[in-house]
Design a protein around this motif. Structure first.
Motif, mmCIF file in Angstrom:
data_model
loop_
_atom_site.group_PDB
_atom_site.id
_atom_site.type_symbol
_atom_site.label_atom_id
_atom_site.label_comp_id
_atom_site.label_asym_id
_atom_site.label_seq_id
_atom_site.Cartn_x
_atom_site.Cartn_y
_atom_site.Cartn_z
ATOM 1 N N PHE A 129 24.784 8.014 -19.504
ATOM 2 C CA PHE A 129 23.611 6.888 -18.998
ATOM 3 C C PHE A 129 24.368 6.230 -19.006
ATOM 4 C CE2 PHE A 129 20.336 10.881 -19.394
ATOM 5 C CZ PHE A 129 19.579 10.433 -18.084
ATOM 6 N N LYS A 130 26.112 6.165 -19.738
ATOM 7 C CA LYS A 130 26.235 5.017 -20.447
ATOM 8 C C LYS A 130 27.896 4.351 -19.278
ATOM 9 C CE LYS A 130 24.449 5.079 -24.355
ATOM 10 N NZ LYS A 130 23.408 4.556 -24.575
ATOM 11 N N GLY A 131 28.135 5.460 -18.510
ATOM 12 C CA GLY A 131 28.600 4.718 -17.231
ATOM 13 C C GLY A 131 29.876 5.100 -16.800
ATOM 14 N N THR A 132 31.149 4.870 -16.129
ATOM 15 C CA THR A 132 32.375 5.077 -16.035
ATOM 16 C C THR A 132 33.064 3.978 -16.080
ATOM 17 O OG1 THR A 132 31.723 4.483 -13.702
ATOM 18 C CG2 THR A 132 31.506 6.745 -14.053
ATOM 19 N N SER A 133 34.013 3.768 -15.640
ATOM 20 C CA SER A 133 35.178 3.385 -15.281
ATOM 21 C C SER A 133 34.520 2.031 -14.536
ATOM 22 C CB SER A 133 36.678 3.595 -15.262
ATOM 23 O OG SER A 133 36.396 4.409 -13.812
ATOM 24 N N ARG A 134 34.105 2.259 -13.478
ATOM 25 C CA ARG A 134 33.316 1.402 -12.647
ATOM 26 C C ARG A 134 31.810 0.567 -12.750
ATOM 27 N NH1 ARG A 134 34.741 2.147 -6.780
ATOM 28 N NH2 ARG A 134 33.442 4.577 -7.093
ATOM 29 N N ILE A 135 31.355 1.394 -13.600
ATOM 30 C CA ILE A 135 29.642 1.173 -13.701
ATOM 31 C C ILE A 135 29.670 1.001 -14.991
ATOM 32 C CG2 ILE A 135 27.282 1.944 -14.036
ATOM 33 C CD1 ILE A 135 28.432 3.574 -11.696
ATOM 34 N N GLY A 136 28.976 -0.321 -15.878
ATOM 35 C CA GLY A 136 28.703 -0.135 -17.116
ATOM 36 C C GLY A 136 29.947 -0.937 -18.253
#
Length: 343
Positions: A40-47
């Motif tokens: 739920f913490k995101g990716t290298s592009r989200i978060g």
């Protein structure tokens, strides 16, 4: 897996992974559940506000955790922990907290959640049907990359969940029952939440290895039920998930437990009123036992007219009682539990 239901303009979504706590390494129990939290913490592009700087710090944090796992000196372990704490504060400055949650809520998602059991990890959303493709865009990005962002603080959340279970008599009895029922299988030798010792000594490297091994398209399912058009939905799934590459999965094997010749029992002590759990071990879901156990479960306890419902609960012979069939891959079980009246 698609099921059409036009009662409301929404779609219930599950993304399921065929891996759970039985697949945890024996020296890193609780890993599958912890990974569930991290996705739920995101990716290298989200978060992230600056992935280049954040990723460098995350690598240092991962290396420090590995160093700490190998260290036995308490003073040195504390020194490494302070370094992890300091690096985590620096990395947090580049994270965008809750960006996944904000994105998914922006498209009208409800009931966003996930759960981990012995053999599966399932990620849940309920989204408007006209935003189904935007949901796919987000989830396709999310499940192709594991970024252990804010790892340090999430560990405290998971450990608090572990602590709550230590004060729960039902959970403690359930764990003891599994130990007796499956003495040499991960169903009984390790729990989904993991041990306190393993949670205190996590390995980011092992979590990445678990994700890279089990989170593969040939080990996952996209399950959609609701107001969907089959052809259009399949086309969207192909567009957003169709480029994932299948891969060879890790191997799981176990030595079958010996047949039982007599019952085994144990007592668990806690603050709650006395209760009893009884369980019988059977073959897994590929055996005839699985469907038979579900039939027996319904005869015993269906909430209205099962044998336990009529003869024990409604007849007020006990405070409470129930039965349940739990079907798993390697073994299944039939369980009964009850709470007696005083005396």
């Amino acid at each position: 897996w698609l099921s059409r239901n036009t009662d409301a303009p929404r779609v219930q979504t599950n993304i399921a992974v065929r891996a759970g706590s039985k697949n945890d390494p024996a020296d890193a129990t609780g890993l599958a559940h912890y990974l569930e939290h991290m996705l739920f913490k995101g990716t290298s592009r989200i978060g992230t506000a600056d992935w280049a700087k954040e990723s460098a710090l995350l690598k240092q944090i991962s290396d420090a955790y590995e160093e700490r796992r190998k260290t036995t000196d308490d003073a040195e372990r504390e020194r490494i922990y302070r370094r992890i704490d300091s690096l985590s504060s620096l990395a947090a400055a580049f994270s965008v907290p809750n960006e996944y949650d904000k994105m998914i809520k922006k498209i009208g998602a409800r009931g966003t959640n996930a759960y981990t059991s012995t053999e599966r990890t399932v990620y849940v959303n309920d989204v408007p049907s006209d935003d189904l493709e935007r949901w796919m865009m987000i989830e396709s990005e999310r499940f192709q990359e594991c970024v252990l962002r804010l790892f340090h603080t999430e560990l405290e959340t998971v450990y608090e969940e572990f602590n709550r279970g230590q004060d729960n008599d039902g959970r403690q009895a359930y764990a003891k029952k599994n130990e007796l029922l499956y003495p040499s299988h991960p169903y009984g030798t390790q729990t989904t939440i993991g041990t306190g010792e393993h949670l205190k000594n996590p390995s980011m490297e092992k979590i990445h290895a678990f994700f890279n091994g089990w989170y593969a398209p040939n080990n996952m399912a996209v399950i959609l039920a609701g107001d969907i058009d089959y052809d259009r939905t399949i086309a969207m799934v192909d567009k957003h998930f169709g480029q994932w590459k299948s891969k060879e999965l890790p191997k799981f094997s176990f030595a079958p437990d010996a047949a039982r010749t007599e019952p085994v029992s144990a007592e668990v002590f806690g603050p709650d009123a006395e209760s009893v759990q009884i369980a019988w071990r059977f073959g897994g879901y590929a055996t005839p036992d699985a469907i038979m156990l579900q039939l027996i479960d319904g005869i015993l306890n269906n909430g209205k007219a099962g044998l336990i419902d009529l003869n024990l609960v409604q007849a007020q012979q006990v405070l409470d009682a129930s039965a349940g069939a739990y079907i798993q891959t390697d073994y299944s079980e039939l369980g009964m539990d009850g709470q007696a009246k005083e005396g």
